[in-house]
Design a protein around this motif. Structure first.
Motif, PDB file in Angstrom:
ATOM      1  N   MET A  33      -6.981  -5.659  -7.114  1.00 56.63           N
ATOM      2  CA  MET A  33      -6.672  -5.643  -5.689  1.00 56.63           C
ATOM      3  C   MET A  33      -7.843  -5.145  -4.848  1.00 56.63           C
ATOM      4  O   MET A  33      -8.063  -5.612  -3.730  1.00 56.63           O
ATOM      5  CB  MET A  33      -5.420  -4.799  -5.422  1.00 56.63           C
ATOM      6  N   ASN A  34      -8.610  -4.207  -5.388  1.00 53.31           N
ATOM      7  CA  ASN A  34      -9.799  -3.749  -4.671  1.00 53.31           C
ATOM      8  C   ASN A  34     -10.822  -4.872  -4.533  1.00 53.31           C
ATOM      9  O   ASN A  34     -11.496  -4.993  -3.502  1.00 53.31           O
ATOM     10  CB  ASN A  34     -10.431  -2.563  -5.397  1.00 53.31           C
ATOM     11  N   ARG A  35     -10.929  -5.711  -5.554  1.00 49.63           N
ATOM     12  CA  ARG A  35     -11.871  -6.830  -5.500  1.00 49.63           C
ATOM     13  C   ARG A  35     -11.308  -7.996  -4.686  1.00 49.63           C
ATOM     14  O   ARG A  35     -12.076  -8.794  -4.141  1.00 49.63           O
ATOM     15  CB  ARG A  35     -12.207  -7.279  -6.929  1.00 49.63           C
ATOM     16  N   LEU A  36      -9.996  -8.094  -4.621  1.00 54.96           N
ATOM     17  CA  LEU A  36      -9.368  -9.166  -3.840  1.00 54.96           C
ATOM     18  C   LEU A  36      -9.537  -8.916  -2.340  1.00 54.96           C
ATOM     19  O   LEU A  36      -9.698  -9.850  -1.558  1.00 54.96           O
ATOM     20  CB  LEU A  36      -7.880  -9.271  -4.183  1.00 54.96           C
ATOM     21  N   CYS A  37      -9.494  -7.650  -1.962  1.00 54.97           N
ATOM     22  CA  CYS A  37      -9.567  -7.293  -0.539  1.00 54.97           C
ATOM     23  C   CYS A  37     -11.024  -7.028  -0.149  1.00 54.97           C
ATOM     24  O   CYS A  37     -11.575  -5.956  -0.422  1.00 54.97           O
ATOM     25  CB  CYS A  37      -8.720  -6.050  -0.253  1.00 54.97           C
ATOM     26  N   THR A  38     -11.640  -8.022   0.503  1.00 58.59           N
ATOM     27  CA  THR A  38     -13.025  -7.891   0.949  1.00 58.59           C
ATOM     28  C   THR A  38     -13.073  -7.894   2.468  1.00 58.59           C
ATOM     29  O   THR A  38     -12.062  -8.155   3.139  1.00 58.59           O
ATOM     30  CB  THR A  38     -13.877  -9.053   0.412  1.00 58.59           C
ATOM     31  N   GLU A  39     -14.242  -7.641   2.996  1.00 54.65           N
ATOM     32  CA  GLU A  39     -14.405  -7.644   4.449  1.00 54.65           C
ATOM     33  C   GLU A  39     -14.157  -9.021   5.041  1.00 54.65           C
ATOM     34  O   GLU A  39     -13.742  -9.149   6.191  1.00 54.65           O
ATOM     35  CB  GLU A  39     -15.813  -7.166   4.820  1.00 54.65           C
ATOM     36  N   GLU A  40     -14.414 -10.090   4.265  1.00 49.40           N
ATOM     37  CA  GLU A  40     -14.243 -11.456   4.762  1.00 49.40           C
ATOM     38  C   GLU A  40     -12.807 -11.962   4.665  1.00 49.40           C
ATOM     39  O   GLU A  40     -12.455 -12.947   5.304  1.00 49.40           O
ATOM     40  CB  GLU A  40     -15.150 -12.415   3.989  1.00 49.40           C
ATOM     41  N   THR A  41     -11.980 -11.317   3.849  1.00 53.91           N
ATOM     42  CA  THR A  41     -10.625 -11.808   3.616  1.00 53.91           C
ATOM     43  C   THR A  41      -9.782 -11.657   4.881  1.00 53.91           C
ATOM     44  O   THR A  41      -9.560 -10.533   5.350  1.00 53.91           O
ATOM     45  CB  THR A  41      -9.960 -11.050   2.461  1.00 53.91           C
ATOM     46  N   PRO A  42      -9.283 -12.771   5.464  1.00 53.16           N
ATOM     47  CA  PRO A  42      -8.542 -12.662   6.721  1.00 53.16           C
ATOM     48  C   PRO A  42      -7.135 -12.095   6.561  1.00 53.16           C
ATOM     49  O   PRO A  42      -6.674 -11.314   7.390  1.00 53.16           O
ATOM     50  CB  PRO A  42      -8.491 -14.110   7.230  1.00 53.16           C
ATOM     51  N   ALA A  43      -6.430 -12.481   5.481  1.00 47.36           N
ATOM     52  CA  ALA A  43      -5.058 -12.011   5.283  1.00 47.36           C
ATOM     53  C   ALA A  43      -4.607 -12.354   3.868  1.00 47.36           C
ATOM     54  O   ALA A  43      -5.146 -13.257   3.221  1.00 47.36           O
ATOM     55  CB  ALA A  43      -4.120 -12.644   6.303  1.00 47.36           C
ATOM     56  N   ILE A  44      -3.603 -11.637   3.418  1.00 48.31           N
ATOM     57  CA  ILE A  44      -2.992 -11.897   2.112  1.00 48.31           C
ATOM     58  C   ILE A  44      -1.491 -12.026   2.328  1.00 48.31           C
ATOM     59  O   ILE A  44      -0.880 -11.210   3.030  1.00 48.31           O
ATOM     60  CB  ILE A  44      -3.301 -10.767   1.106  1.00 48.31           C
ATOM     61  N   ILE A  45      -0.895 -13.059   1.718  1.00 44.33           N
ATOM     62  CA  ILE A  45       0.522 -13.332   1.939  1.00 44.33           C
ATOM     63  C   ILE A  45       1.237 -13.447   0.605  1.00 44.33           C
ATOM     64  O   ILE A  45       0.841 -14.232  -0.266  1.00 44.33           O
ATOM     65  CB  ILE A  45       0.717 -14.635   2.741  1.00 44.33           C
ATOM     66  N   ALA A  46       2.293 -12.666   0.436  1.00 43.52           N
ATOM     67  CA  ALA A  46       3.144 -12.760  -0.743  1.00 43.52           C
ATOM     68  C   ALA A  46       4.294 -13.708  -0.409  1.00 43.52           C
ATOM     69  O   ALA A  46       5.102 -13.428   0.488  1.00 43.52           O
ATOM     70  CB  ALA A  46       3.670 -11.386  -1.135  1.00 43.52           C
ATOM     71  N   ALA A  47       4.343 -14.834  -1.107  1.00 47.49           N
ATOM     72  CA  ALA A  47       5.346 -15.861  -0.817  1.00 47.49           C
ATOM     73  C   ALA A  47       6.520 -15.767  -1.789  1.00 47.49           C
ATOM     74  O   ALA A  47       6.556 -14.919  -2.691  1.00 47.49           O
ATOM     75  CB  ALA A  47       4.704 -17.243  -0.874  1.00 47.49           C
ATOM     76  N   ASN A  48       7.489 -16.640  -1.578  1.00 47.79           N
ATOM     77  CA  ASN A  48       8.646 -16.773  -2.467  1.00 47.79           C
ATOM     78  C   ASN A  48       9.480 -15.487  -2.541  1.00 47.79           C
ATOM     79  O   ASN A  48      10.176 -15.240  -3.526  1.00 47.79           O
ATOM     80  CB  ASN A  48       8.189 -17.193  -3.865  1.00 47.79           C
TER      81      ASN A  48
END
Length: 314
Positions: free
Chosen positions: A75-90
């Motif tokens: 999760m630390n590597r998934l969340c970068t300065e460029e990442t606009p948003a993260i969405i958990a679906a379903n």
């Protein structure tokens, strides 16, 4: 460069904000969606961090089976300065590790009950329509018999008055004064109205009127594919205008060719009726019925079959 705010995505799909509220002003520049399956396994070599990340049942089920240290690392590597948003679906629960990493980087995290594949398709289509190549044209866009007609011409030529007459005849207004045109696919241009002047029409001597309030929801349309550009111009006696319609004029907008008609304006001409006929004729031509070509063929046959004057004298 065109962009969409993360807040716009939240409002459009009624997403539930779970973390990173301060990041709602982040800008999205890419219409592509990422489902970080390989990233959950630890492979970040080609991680598209600039895209919206959508986590579904597959990704989160695999993630929940990892060791605690690995979950924090992912999760630390998934969340970068460029990442606009993260969405958990379903309807999946957002992992605690994602809360912490997203809050630290100021990345909005959302949750939706929509199925992952369906939501990804909806989101991609929405972003493509908003981030497509765009230009703005001075004119009026109307829906006439399902055909999108962009009416252009110099200021005061009568574009808005013609649109008003068309609405009174049962057609629909898309945009007045300024038309935003986006190329959503090859050779497909979609026209819309800027939000500020949506549903509004300006009539000189009357002022700005709200078409939806006056004529109801059936009088307006949010967007339409543009098929014809119809230019209004002052009638010039010395100019020769096309009377048969054999030579189809074209105009390019964002690299897409559209049919162009030039209609001279003078007192006594019913422009609304002319535009209705132009829309119906365009539809017939697409069905293979071309009155001008048929007339030309008949004329050629008559001329070819008529004996010459010399033959008659002999």
């Amino acid at each position: 460069m065109s962009y969409v705010l993360v807040k716009k995505i939240q409002d459009r799909f009624s997403l539930q904000l779970k973390a990173g509220e301060e990041g709602l002003g982040r800008k999205i520049y890419k219409s592509d969606i990422s489902r970080p399956g390989l990233e959950m396994a630890g492979y970040f070599t080609f991680y598209p961090s600039e895209r919206i990340q959508v986590l579904g049942k597959t990704e989160l089920s695999f993630f929940n089976g990892l060791e605690k240290a690995d979950r924090i690392d992912r999760m630390n590597r998934l969340c970068t300065e460029e990442t606009p948003a993260i969405i958990a679906a379903n309807g999946m629960e957002v992992p605690v590790e994602l809360y912490e990493a997203a809050d630290k980087m100021g990345i909005p995290v959302f949750r939706t009950s929509i199925a992952t594949t369906r939501f990804s398709g909806m989101l991609a289509n929405f972003l493509e329509s908003k981030l497509a190549p765009m230009t703005a044209v001075h004119g009026v866009l109307v829906d006439v018999y399902g055909i999108g007609i962009l009416i252009t011409g110099k200021s005061g030529i009568g574009k808005s008055e013609t649109a008003l007459e068309l609405v009174k005849r049962g057609h629909r207004l898309v945009a007045d004064d300024l038309v935003e045109i986006r190329q959503v696919a090859e050779n497909i241009l979609i026209g819309t109205s800027p939000e500020l002047i949506e549903h509004l029409l300006e009539i000189r001597g009357v002022g700005i009127i709200d078409m939806m309030t006056l004529f109801g929801a059936s009088a307006i349309k949010g967007d339409i594919r543009i098929s014809i550009v119809l230019e209004l111009e002052d009638w010039v006696l010395e100019k020769t205008y096309d009377r048969l319609g054999l030579d189809e004029e074209k105009i390019k907008i964002i690299g897409t060719e559209l049919t162009k008609l030039t209609v001279p304006v003078r007192p006594g001409r019913n422009l609304a009726v002319i535009i209705e006929v132009a829309a119906m004729d365009y539809r017939l031509k697409r069905l293979g019925v071309n009155a001008a070509r048929d007339f030309s063929d008949k004329l050629d046959n008559v001329i070819g079959s008529k004996p010459s004057q010399m033959d008659e004298e002999e």
